[in-house]
Design an enzyme around this catalytic site. Structure first.
Site, PDB file in Angstrom:
ATOM      1  N   PRO A  88     -16.957  -3.334  13.807  1.00  6.82           N
ATOM      2  CA  PRO A  88     -16.657  -2.987  12.538  1.00  6.82           C
ATOM      3  C   PRO A  88     -15.963  -4.296  12.685  1.00  6.82           C
ATOM      4  O   PRO A  88     -15.228  -5.031  11.225  1.00  6.82           O
ATOM      5  CB  PRO A  88     -16.190  -1.971  11.895  1.00  6.82           C
ATOM      6  CG  PRO A  88     -15.504  -1.269  13.137  1.00  6.82           C
ATOM      7  CD  PRO A  88     -16.790  -2.311  14.068  1.00  6.82           C
ATOM      8  N   GLU A 115     -14.379   5.219  18.837  1.00  4.71           N
ATOM      9  CA  GLU A 115     -13.391   4.559  18.104  1.00  4.71           C
ATOM     10  C   GLU A 115     -13.793   3.152  19.138  1.00  4.71           C
ATOM     11  O   GLU A 115     -12.990   2.409  19.116  1.00  4.71           O
ATOM     12  CB  GLU A 115     -11.852   5.233  18.056  1.00  4.71           C
ATOM     13  CG  GLU A 115     -11.483   5.956  17.640  1.00  4.71           C
ATOM     14  CD  GLU A 115     -12.244   6.089  16.021  1.00  4.71           C
ATOM     15  OE1 GLU A 115     -12.500   7.165  15.310  1.00  4.71           O
ATOM     16  OE2 GLU A 115     -11.841   4.954  15.251  1.00  4.71           O
ATOM     17  N   ARG A 157     -37.659 -11.809  14.407  1.00  2.00           N
ATOM     18  CA  ARG A 157     -38.864 -12.699  13.672  1.00  2.00           C
ATOM     19  C   ARG A 157     -38.426 -13.505  14.115  1.00  2.00           C
ATOM     20  O   ARG A 157     -39.425 -15.179  13.412  1.00  2.00           O
ATOM     21  CB  ARG A 157     -38.034 -11.744  12.633  1.00  2.00           C
ATOM     22  CG  ARG A 157     -37.589 -13.181  11.946  1.00  2.00           C
ATOM     23  CD  ARG A 157     -37.152 -12.118  10.933  1.00  2.00           C
ATOM     24  NE  ARG A 157     -37.759 -12.815   9.417  1.00  2.00           N
ATOM     25  CZ  ARG A 157     -37.767 -13.379   8.604  1.00  2.00           C
ATOM     26  NH1 ARG A 157     -36.372 -14.058   8.930  1.00  2.00           N
ATOM     27  NH2 ARG A 157     -38.199 -14.157   7.594  1.00  2.00           N
ATOM     28  N   ASP A 172     -36.296 -18.839   4.600  1.00  4.13           N
ATOM     29  CA  ASP A 172     -35.941 -17.425   4.261  1.00  4.13           C
ATOM     30  C   ASP A 172     -34.814 -17.954   3.876  1.00  4.13           C
ATOM     31  O   ASP A 172     -34.462 -18.791   3.217  1.00  4.13           O
ATOM     32  CB  ASP A 172     -35.244 -16.842   5.680  1.00  4.13           C
ATOM     33  CG  ASP A 172     -35.979 -16.803   7.017  1.00  4.13           C
ATOM     34  OD1 ASP A 172     -37.652 -15.608   6.466  1.00  4.13           O
ATOM     35  OD2 ASP A 172     -35.591 -16.243   7.849  1.00  4.13           O
TER      36      ASP A 172
HETATM   37  N1  LIG Z   1     -16.167   0.326  16.898  1.00  2.35           N
HETATM   38  C1  LIG Z   1     -15.363   1.272  16.254  1.00  2.35           C
HETATM   39  C2  LIG Z   1     -14.975   2.047  14.549  1.00  2.35           C
HETATM   40  C3  LIG Z   1     -13.862   1.557  14.865  1.00  2.35           C
HETATM   41  C4  LIG Z   1     -13.480   2.485  13.044  1.00  2.35           C
HETATM   42  C5  LIG Z   1     -13.947   3.537  12.909  1.00  2.35           C
HETATM   43  C6  LIG Z   1     -15.396   3.343  13.271  1.00  2.35           C
HETATM   44  C7  LIG Z   1     -16.427   2.970  14.475  1.00  2.35           C
HETATM   45  C8  LIG Z   1     -16.877   2.492  14.683  1.00  2.35           C
HETATM   46  N2  LIG Z   1     -18.168   2.332  15.963  1.00  2.35           N
HETATM   47  C9  LIG Z   1     -18.321   3.114  16.913  1.00  2.35           C
HETATM   48  C10 LIG Z   1     -18.528   1.184  17.720  1.00  2.35           C
HETATM   49  C11 LIG Z   1     -19.313   1.155  16.514  1.00  2.35           C
HETATM   50  C12 LIG Z   1     -20.336  -0.474  16.998  1.00  2.35           C
HETATM   51  C13 LIG Z   1     -19.774  -0.839  15.476  1.00  2.35           C
HETATM   52  C14 LIG Z   1     -19.421  -0.081  14.112  1.00  2.35           C
HETATM   53  C15 LIG Z   1     -20.167  -1.249  12.822  1.00  2.35           C
HETATM   54  C16 LIG Z   1     -20.216  -2.183  12.618  1.00  2.35           C
HETATM   55  C17 LIG Z   1     -20.250  -2.686  11.265  1.00  2.35           C
HETATM   56  N3  LIG Z   1     -20.536  -3.828  10.784  1.00  2.35           N
HETATM   57  N4  LIG Z   1     -19.560  -1.492  10.588  1.00  2.35           N
HETATM   58  N5  LIG Z   1     -19.154  -0.591  11.726  1.00  2.35           N
HETATM   59  C18 LIG Z   1     -19.089   0.826  14.309  1.00  2.35           C
HETATM   60  C19 LIG Z   1     -18.608   0.958  15.630  1.00  2.35           C
END
Ligand SMILES: N#Cc1ccccc1Cn1ccc2ccc(-c3cc(N)[nH]n3)cc21
Length: 242
Positions: A88, A115, A157, A172
């Site tokens: 994220p 996390e 794609r 696209d």
């Molecule tokens: N890291 C982290 C995290 C940090 C805080 C809360 C929850 C998580 C869960 N998490 C663990 C792996 C992981 C990978 C990608 C996403 C992700 C991507 C988008 N665009 N949104 N979320 C989340 C992921």
């Protein structure tokens, strides 16, 4: 292109073998290998996570397991690879990202959970290969697998031979900086709603103009940020008149 995905939930990536992408894999247009991170654990519990230094909620994925897994996966093929780590906290994944990655010989995706992954895994990898930490949107998923499904589809794609109609990848949404406008097919009238006359006119210039106007209209309404980001010369006089 070879694509490797490392995850503790290999089953989450099963959809990669369905439909269009599944056919592309069968046709040899792209190779996909999914690996279970727990194959590189050595304890009876197959532990992949531990408590975060500095405290805080949740758990963090251990660097040792990831290091061994990535070493093994990278060693399995001599092609240079780009490591992609969904998070994220990543840079936005866009169509331009997919287009850039479509030129890579190999992509290795590291799917985190909990996390996230100990930062040293990314930092250590970045010393020997290109690494992208990317977000697919401003919302928080539970892990990286769904993001990998999204990104692999967006990239695959664009690969030669994958799409039946390669022109559509160039037309696209986003490829010209605008959202795509509305699309219609038969019947001519459905529940009292008819297809716009111009699309049945056979006048290709008018159709192109209408489609461009609808794309501008939709982009201005839904994504004014895209319109503002267009290069100065992207809109011609007819566009500006719209
Ligand atoms: N890291 C982290 C995290 C940090 C805080 C809360 C929850 C998580 C869960 N998490 C663990 C792996 C992981 C990978 C990608 C996403 C992700 C991507 C988008 N665009 N949104 N979320 C989340 C992921």
């Amino acid at each position: 292109m070879r694509i490797d995905v490392v995850t503790i939930f290999p089953g989450y990536l099963a959809p990669l073998r369905e439909a269009l992408l599944g056919r592309a894999i069968e046709a040899g247009l792209v190779e996909v290998a999914v690996h279970d991170l727990r194959d590189w654990t050595h304890d009876v519990h197959q532990a992949v996570d531990d408590a975060p230094y500095g405290g805080g909620p949740g758990m963090v994925m251990k660097p040792q397991v990831w290091g061994e897994a990535l070493d093994a996966v990278l060693a399995a093929d001599e092609r240079p690879a780009r490591l992609v780590v969904p998070t994220p906290a990543g840079r936005p994944f866009r169509q331009s990202t997919a287009q850039a990655w479509a030129g890579e010989q190999r992509l290795v995706f590291a799917c985190g959970r909990y996390e996230g992954i100990d930062q040293r895994v990314v930092d250590e990898a970045a010393a020997r290969m290109p690494v992208d930490e990317v977000s697919i949107g401003d919302y928080v998923l539970v892990g990286g697998e769904v993001a990998v499904l999204v990104m692999v589809e967006a990239v695959a794609r664009l690969l030669p031979g994958v799409l039946g109609n390669p022109v559509s990848a160039e037309q696209d949404s986003f490829s010209d900086g605008l959202l795509e406008g509305p699309a219609y097919t038969r019947p001519l009238t459905w529940r009292g709603l008819s297809v716009p006359e111009v699309l049945r006119s056979g006048h290709h210039g008018a159709i192109a103009r209408w489609r461009r106007d609808r794309a501008l209209e939709r982009t201005a309404d839904r994504r004014p940020d895209l319109l503002a980001a267009l290069p100065a010369d992207a809109l011609d006089a007819a566009d500006r008149a719209f």
